[in-house]
Scaffold this motif. Sequence first.
Motif, PDB file in Angstrom:
ATOM      1  N   PHE A 159       0.834  -1.201   0.000  1.00 60.48           N
ATOM      2  CA  PHE A 159       0.000   0.000   0.000  1.00 60.48           C
ATOM      3  C   PHE A 159       0.871   1.255   0.000  1.00 60.48           C
ATOM      4  N   ALA A 160       1.986   1.210   0.717  1.00 58.81           N
ATOM      5  CA  ALA A 160       2.893   2.352   0.722  1.00 58.81           C
ATOM      6  C   ALA A 160       3.488   2.563  -0.672  1.00 58.81           C
ATOM      7  N   ASP A 161       3.820   1.470  -1.355  1.00 59.42           N
ATOM      8  CA  ASP A 161       4.359   1.566  -2.711  1.00 59.42           C
ATOM      9  C   ASP A 161       3.306   2.116  -3.674  1.00 59.42           C
ATOM     10  N   LEU A 162       2.062   1.644  -3.541  1.00 62.99           N
ATOM     11  CA  LEU A 162       0.969   2.172  -4.361  1.00 62.99           C
ATOM     12  C   LEU A 162       0.821   3.671  -4.140  1.00 62.99           C
ATOM     13  N   HIS A 163       0.858   4.090  -2.886  1.00 65.62           N
ATOM     14  CA  HIS A 163       0.690   5.514  -2.566  1.00 65.62           C
ATOM     15  C   HIS A 163       1.816   6.342  -3.194  1.00 65.62           C
ATOM     16  N   ARG A 164       3.045   5.837  -3.126  1.00 59.18           N
ATOM     17  CA  ARG A 164       4.174   6.563  -3.731  1.00 59.18           C
ATOM     18  C   ARG A 164       3.992   6.683  -5.239  1.00 59.18           C
ATOM     19  N   ASN A 165       3.517   5.621  -5.870  1.00 63.76           N
ATOM     20  CA  ASN A 165       3.288   5.669  -7.318  1.00 63.76           C
ATOM     21  C   ASN A 165       2.245   6.710  -7.680  1.00 63.76           C
ATOM     22  N   LEU A 166       1.169   6.768  -6.906  1.00 64.51           N
ATOM     23  CA  LEU A 166       0.115   7.746  -7.174  1.00 64.51           C
ATOM     24  C   LEU A 166       0.625   9.168  -6.971  1.00 64.51           C
ATOM     25  N   LEU A 167       1.380   9.393  -5.914  1.00 62.05           N
ATOM     26  CA  LEU A 167       1.925  10.728  -5.661  1.00 62.05           C
ATOM     27  C   LEU A 167       2.834  11.171  -6.800  1.00 62.05           C
ATOM     28  N   ALA A 168       3.689  10.264  -7.273  1.00 63.01           N
ATOM     29  CA  ALA A 168       4.594  10.615  -8.365  1.00 63.01           C
ATOM     30  C   ALA A 168       3.818  10.969  -9.630  1.00 63.01           C
ATOM     31  N   ALA A 169       2.756  10.207  -9.906  1.00 60.73           N
ATOM     32  CA  ALA A 169       1.945  10.472 -11.093  1.00 60.73           C
ATOM     33  C   ALA A 169       1.239  11.815 -10.987  1.00 60.73           C
ATOM     34  N   ALA A 222      -4.516  11.268 -13.497  1.00 65.75           N
ATOM     35  CA  ALA A 222      -3.187  10.668 -13.346  1.00 65.75           C
ATOM     36  C   ALA A 222      -3.172   9.675 -12.190  1.00 65.75           C
ATOM     37  N   ALA A 223      -3.822  10.035 -11.094  1.00 64.93           N
ATOM     38  CA  ALA A 223      -3.879   9.127  -9.951  1.00 64.93           C
ATOM     39  C   ALA A 223      -4.648   7.864 -10.291  1.00 64.93           C
ATOM     40  N   CYS A 224      -5.765   8.009 -10.969  1.00 68.12           N
ATOM     41  CA  CYS A 224      -6.578   6.846 -11.336  1.00 68.12           C
ATOM     42  C   CYS A 224      -5.833   5.936 -12.308  1.00 68.12           C
ATOM     43  N   ASP A 225      -5.158   6.537 -13.281  1.00 71.53           N
ATOM     44  CA  ASP A 225      -4.394   5.734 -14.238  1.00 71.53           C
ATOM     45  C   ASP A 225      -3.251   5.006 -13.549  1.00 71.53           C
ATOM     46  N   ALA A 226      -2.593   5.679 -12.604  1.00 74.32           N
ATOM     47  CA  ALA A 226      -1.486   5.048 -11.879  1.00 74.32           C
ATOM     48  C   ALA A 226      -1.998   3.891 -11.020  1.00 74.32           C
ATOM     49  N   TYR A 227      -3.190   4.043 -10.475  1.00 67.39           N
ATOM     50  CA  TYR A 227      -3.798   2.973  -9.684  1.00 67.39           C
ATOM     51  C   TYR A 227      -4.023   1.738 -10.555  1.00 67.39           C
ATOM     52  N   LEU A 228      -4.606   1.935 -11.711  1.00 66.92           N
ATOM     53  CA  LEU A 228      -4.879   0.821 -12.614  1.00 66.92           C
ATOM     54  C   LEU A 228      -3.583   0.190 -13.122  1.00 66.92           C
ATOM     55  N   ASP A 229      -2.561   1.009 -13.350  1.00 68.09           N
ATOM     56  CA  ASP A 229      -1.270   0.477 -13.790  1.00 68.09           C
ATOM     57  C   ASP A 229      -0.650  -0.407 -12.716  1.00 68.09           C
ATOM     58  N   PHE A 230      -0.740   0.018 -11.468  1.00 71.07           N
ATOM     59  CA  PHE A 230      -0.181  -0.777 -10.368  1.00 71.07           C
ATOM     60  C   PHE A 230      -0.847  -2.145 -10.317  1.00 71.07           C
ATOM     61  N   GLY A 281      -0.567 -10.302  -8.515  1.00 71.31           N
ATOM     62  CA  GLY A 281      -0.559 -11.123  -7.312  1.00 71.31           C
ATOM     63  C   GLY A 281      -0.554 -10.286  -6.055  1.00 71.31           C
ATOM     64  N   ARG A 282       0.272  -9.272  -6.041  1.00 73.50           N
ATOM     65  CA  ARG A 282       0.331  -8.385  -4.871  1.00 73.50           C
ATOM     66  C   ARG A 282      -0.997  -7.644  -4.706  1.00 73.50           C
ATOM     67  N   TYR A 283      -1.541  -7.163  -5.815  1.00 71.42           N
ATOM     68  CA  TYR A 283      -2.790  -6.400  -5.735  1.00 71.42           C
ATOM     69  C   TYR A 283      -3.916  -7.267  -5.182  1.00 71.42           C
ATOM     70  N   ARG A 284      -4.016  -8.491  -5.667  1.00 75.01           N
ATOM     71  CA  ARG A 284      -5.068  -9.391  -5.182  1.00 75.01           C
ATOM     72  C   ARG A 284      -4.916  -9.643  -3.681  1.00 75.01           C
ATOM     73  N   THR A 285      -3.695  -9.781  -3.234  1.00 72.19           N
ATOM     74  CA  THR A 285      -3.448 -10.032  -1.810  1.00 72.19           C
ATOM     75  C   THR A 285      -3.773  -8.806  -0.973  1.00 72.19           C
ATOM     76  N   MET A 286      -3.525  -7.634  -1.502  1.00 76.59           N
ATOM     77  CA  MET A 286      -3.794  -6.399  -0.765  1.00 76.59           C
ATOM     78  C   MET A 286      -5.270  -6.261  -0.422  1.00 76.59           C
ATOM     79  N   PHE A 287      -6.132  -6.705  -1.325  1.00 78.56           N
ATOM     80  CA  PHE A 287      -7.558  -6.492  -1.141  1.00 78.56           C
ATOM     81  C   PHE A 287      -8.281  -7.806  -0.865  1.00 78.56           C
ATOM     82  N   GLY A 288      -8.398  -8.116   0.424  1.00 78.86           N
ATOM     83  CA  GLY A 288      -9.211  -9.254   0.823  1.00 78.86           C
ATOM     84  C   GLY A 288      -8.645 -10.597   0.476  1.00 78.86           C
ATOM     85  N   GLY A 289      -7.310 -10.736   0.499  1.00 81.18           N
ATOM     86  CA  GLY A 289      -6.716 -12.026   0.226  1.00 81.18           C
ATOM     87  C   GLY A 289      -7.028 -13.027   1.327  1.00 81.18           C
TER      88      GLY A 289
END
Length: 234
Positions: free
Chosen positions: A98-108, A122-130, A136-144
Motif C-alpha cells: 500500500f505504501a508503494d501504491l501511494h508513492r506511485n500515485l503521488l509521483a503520477a 493521473a492518480a486513477c491511471d497510476a492505480y490501474l497500472d499498479f 498477485g500483490r494487488y489481489r493479496t492487498m484487497f481481501g486475500g
Amino acid sequence: MKKTPAEESAVPSAGPGPDASPAGPAAKPARARNRRGEGGRLREDIVAAAVELLDESGDERAITLRSVARRVGIAAPSIYPHFPDQPAIMLAVVQGEFADLHRNLLAAVEAAGDDPRERLYAACDAYLDFARLHPGRYRTMFGGLWQPTLGDSSLTHDDLASLGSDTMRLLVGLFGDCVAAGQATSTDVSSDAVALWLGLHGLAHQRAVSQAFPWPDDIADRIITTLAHLTPRT
C-alpha cells in the motif's frame, strides 16, 4: 510435540506446498547472526522473503513461517521476536505494498501539473497500472486469504481498517480540488471518492480475471468521468 500458537495460526499451503515438495524454494545457507543493533535488518529480510514467495507463487498460502525462514536462512523460531505469527508477516507485506501504491500515485500526480482534472486522472491511471503490473500483490492487498478472523491472530481491527487509508485520503483530496475548480459536481466528495475507488477496483479485478473480454479502449475514462461527476471539458 505441541505447536506454538504462532505455528497454529500459519495459513496452510495448498496441497503439498513449498514446504513439503522437493521442488519447493531452496533454503538459503544459514544466515549469520546480526550484530547488536541490527535486528531491524532481519525484520526487513523476513518481509522481503515473503514478498519473493508471493511473487513466485502468486498465492499467499505459500507464505508460511517455515517457508519464510527457509528463504531467509534462519530457524522458524527466530521469526517470533519480530512477528508473533504468520498473519503479522502478511500484514507487513500488505502495508509495504500500500505504501508503494501511494508513492506511485503521488509521483503520477506531481508529474501531471496543476490542473485538478488531470491530477485526478493521473492518480486513477497510476492505480490501474499498479494493479496490472502487480496482479498477485494487488489481489493479496484487497481481501486475500491471508486475512484471519479477528481474535484468531495477533492482528487488530485497527490494523486492517487502516490499510489503504493514505491512498483514499489522496483520492478524496484530488476529488475535492476538482469540485473547488468547478470541474466536478459532487455534493458528497468523501462518498463519491469511495464510489470512484470501487469503480477502479472493479475494473482492475475484472481485467485480471477476464483478459479475453473485449474491453472498450476508453472504459477507464468512462468510469472516472461518470463516478467523479466530472463536467464536460471546455
